[in-house]
Design an enzyme around this catalytic site. Structure first.
Site: not given
Length: 620
Positions: A25-29
């Site tokens: 995951h990244c910041a939102t996904r």
């Protein structure tokens, strides 16, 4: 919906754990690499509460969650075995992505896990510089020493952080990768950089470079390390493999890094920084306008990751970066646009989403804003791009620069303190206010509410009459005994996470269609079938619990995906007694997976139900 329920539903709708090669995951996904994207139910995912949207890009199946993504990811790691490299499989899956797609995938995989630490440390570093300039703290004090260590450690030891994430991506031994990074920033090596006396390795002159805060050298080194380890593992006996493979990797990769990968990587970093600086100096105004206008477009397509190494290289090589302040205008313009939607919209659902998205966008997280509001409404996204271009041009013309890395947004302001700081403030204010004003003045097409009113037949503008209650009837696909959904020994169904419904304990192995509609899913094992009715109800019928483990044994499919069916048409035959004899529960849930689109799902009140009799009533 709880994070636990949401994580289970996401895994189910991406095709199950077996369809996942890897996930991070990244910041939102949540970023999935799936074995077969066609097995994922994208439409159902986008309608799932807690999911903003789904994006397929650069070979990734991206589920946009928002600020809560890390908690959902933790639940996925807890509830599945996807953290095992053996379970997750190779990232080199069957999808065909171009060179750009593969490059973006590598960069995002390596940088996204450490982005939060980089951003937090960058803001702290900017605040410390601000406090020091205001003479609130003495640069020789112990307080400053500790705070500066806290702010600067992530950047100084950046090769170590990248060694970990690169090792995960390239499937190399993480601890060997860390050892390679440690050698690059070993105190004696750093001290030798400034020495006038040349050093040699086996007679070959070493080009010494300060690798602290460097990016590309360690990524190249770990990439080569992965192949070195793979080659040695292919013939070294397993009894000594865990000792000799790391030894040979260290023995080969570290000297090669100092002699080749390090200098080459440093040249690439310098080239990227110099190339960007040259383009920027041609016309700061044009560069600022282009970056401010198109940054969020880059975010949509996922190619924004390609700029992260350039930003970090700029800071490491020339001490600052001019791109980051410009991007803050692009981010704040989206925040302004969604704030304008919040003020203007009469739709309660949209208003609530716009309000929460405004806050996250102000602090640099724009995915919920883009996918949830501005891009869906189209015009606000365009207004934001125009405003971002104007704000970016103002910031670039003022010569603003970032002294450390951080996510572009309001929180990043301390990192811009110094040259051109006032122009950053002006630029982001212009971007925010202008985009909000454009939305308020020029407007957008207001979406209808879920319980949309119908126009008064009298034709009076703006007047409405209540809509008549609409309902759809779903008949029983099986003969059997009815049970509440929460009695099913499968939490994903019993919790209601998959949708509302009812359970039937079948008395025969004949499954028929409960509606007139289209078969949307037929699992290869035959144990579950999905149907979309002509009126839009999405139904999932799952014969038994964990019956997927039978691998199709005892099931005979009578339809295929895409078939049009009518109520009562035979869909599936199964050997009820054989399934029970194999030790499986045969209780069968009938789920309305899009039940959130209905006011209510009413269940039959009886205890026994014949096939073809009323089972569920869906109220719109």
């Amino acid at each position: 919906m709880s994070n636990k329920d949401l994580s289970k539903q996401i895994i189910t709708l991406v095709g199950g754990e077996g369809n996942v090669n890897s996930v991070f995951h990244c910041a939102t996904r949540l970023r999935f690499k799936l074995k077969d994207n066609s097995k994922a139910n994208k439409a159902a995912l986008e309608k799932t509460p807690g999911v903003i949207t789904v994006v397929e890009n650069s070979g990734q199946f991206q589920v946009v969650i928002g600020n809560n993504v890390s908690q959902v990811f933790e639940q996925i790691m807890k509830e599945t075995s996807l953290q095992d490299a053996e379970k997750s499989g190779s990232d080199e899956s069957s999808e065909s992505t171009g060179v750009l797609g593969k490059a973006v995938d590598i960069i995002s995989s390596i940088f996204s896990p450490i982005l939060g630490a980089l951003a937090g440390a960058g803001i702290l570093k900017g605040l410390l510089a601000l406090i020091l300039s205001l003479k609130w703290i003495d640069a020789t004090s112990g307080t400053y020493l500790i705070l500066n260590a806290a702010a600067d450690s992530v950047f100084y030891f950046l090769p170590v952080f990248l060694a970990v994430t690169a090792a995960r991506k390239f499937k190399a031994n993480q601890f060997v990768s860390i050892a390679i990074a440690g050698a690059l920033i070993y105190p004696a090596v750093v001290a030798a950089v400034g020495s006038p006396d040349p050093l040699h390795f086996l007679g070959i002159k070493i080009i010494l470079i300060n690798y602290s805060s460097s990016v590309i050298p360690i990524i190249l080194a770990v990439w080569v390390q992965s192949y070195v380890e793979k080659w040695f593992r292919s013939f070294i006996h397993e009894s000594v493999r865990n000792i000799l493979v790391p030894m040979f990797a260290l023995l080969i990769v570290i000297p090669l890094t100092f002699l080749a990968f390090g200098p080459v990587g440093s040249l690439i970093s310098d080239g990227l920084a110099s190339g960007y600086t040259w383009l920027y100096n041609l016309s700061p105004l044009v560069a600022g306008a282009i970056a401010g206008a198109f940054w969020q477009v880059f975010v949509i397509f996922g190619v924004h990751w390609g700029f992260v190494p350039i930003m970090l290289s700029n800071i490491a090589t020339i001490g600052h970066d001019t791109m980051l302040p410009i991007l803050s205008a692009a981010v704040l313009s989206q925040a302004g646009a969604v704030f304008g939607v919040f003020l203007k919209s009469k739709n309660p659902q949209l208003k609530a989403l716009a309000g929460s998205s405004t806050l996250s966008a102000v602090f640099g997280i724009t995915e919920p804003t883009i996918y949830g509001v501005t891009l869906k409404l189209k015009k606000p996204f365009i207004y934001a791009c125009i405003s971002g271009a104007i704000g970016g041009a103002i910031i670039a013309t003022g010569g603003a620069r970032a002294l450390s890395f951080s996510l572009p947004g309001l929180l990043a302001l301390p990192t811009y303190f110094g040259t051109g700081f006032i122009w950053v403030v002006i630029g982001i204010l212009v971007a925010f206010v202008l985009s909000a004003v454009l939305v308020l003045v020029l407007g957008f097409k207001e979406p209808e509410t879920d319980a949309a009113a119908s126009v008064n037949p009298g034709g009076t503008s703006g007047t409405t009459t209540p809509t008549l209650i609409d309902k759809e009837l779903v008949v029983s696909p099986l003969a059997g005994t009815l049970q509440p959904l929460d009695t099913l020994p499968d939490e994903a169904f019993a919790s209601g996470a998959m949708g509302k419904g009812i359970v039937i304990e079948p008395s025969s192995g004949i499954l028929t269609s409960p509606v007139n509609g289209t078969v949307t899913t037929v699992f290869p094992t035959g144990h579950a079938i999905g149907i979309t009715s002509d009126s839009g109800a999405e139904l999932l019928i799952h014969v038994g619990v964990n019956t997927v483990k039978l691998k199709g044994q005892h099931f005979t499919k009578k339809v295929k995906e895409g078939d049009k069916v009518v109520k009562g048409q035979l869909l599936l035959e199964f050997d009820l007694e054989a399934i029970r004899a194999a030790g499986f529960v045969t209780a069968t849930p009938v789920i309305v997976t899009n039940s959130a689109q209905y006011l209510d799902v009413l269940k039959s009140t009886g205890t026994e139900v014949p096939s073809g009799e009323l089972l569920l009533t869906l109220i719109r």
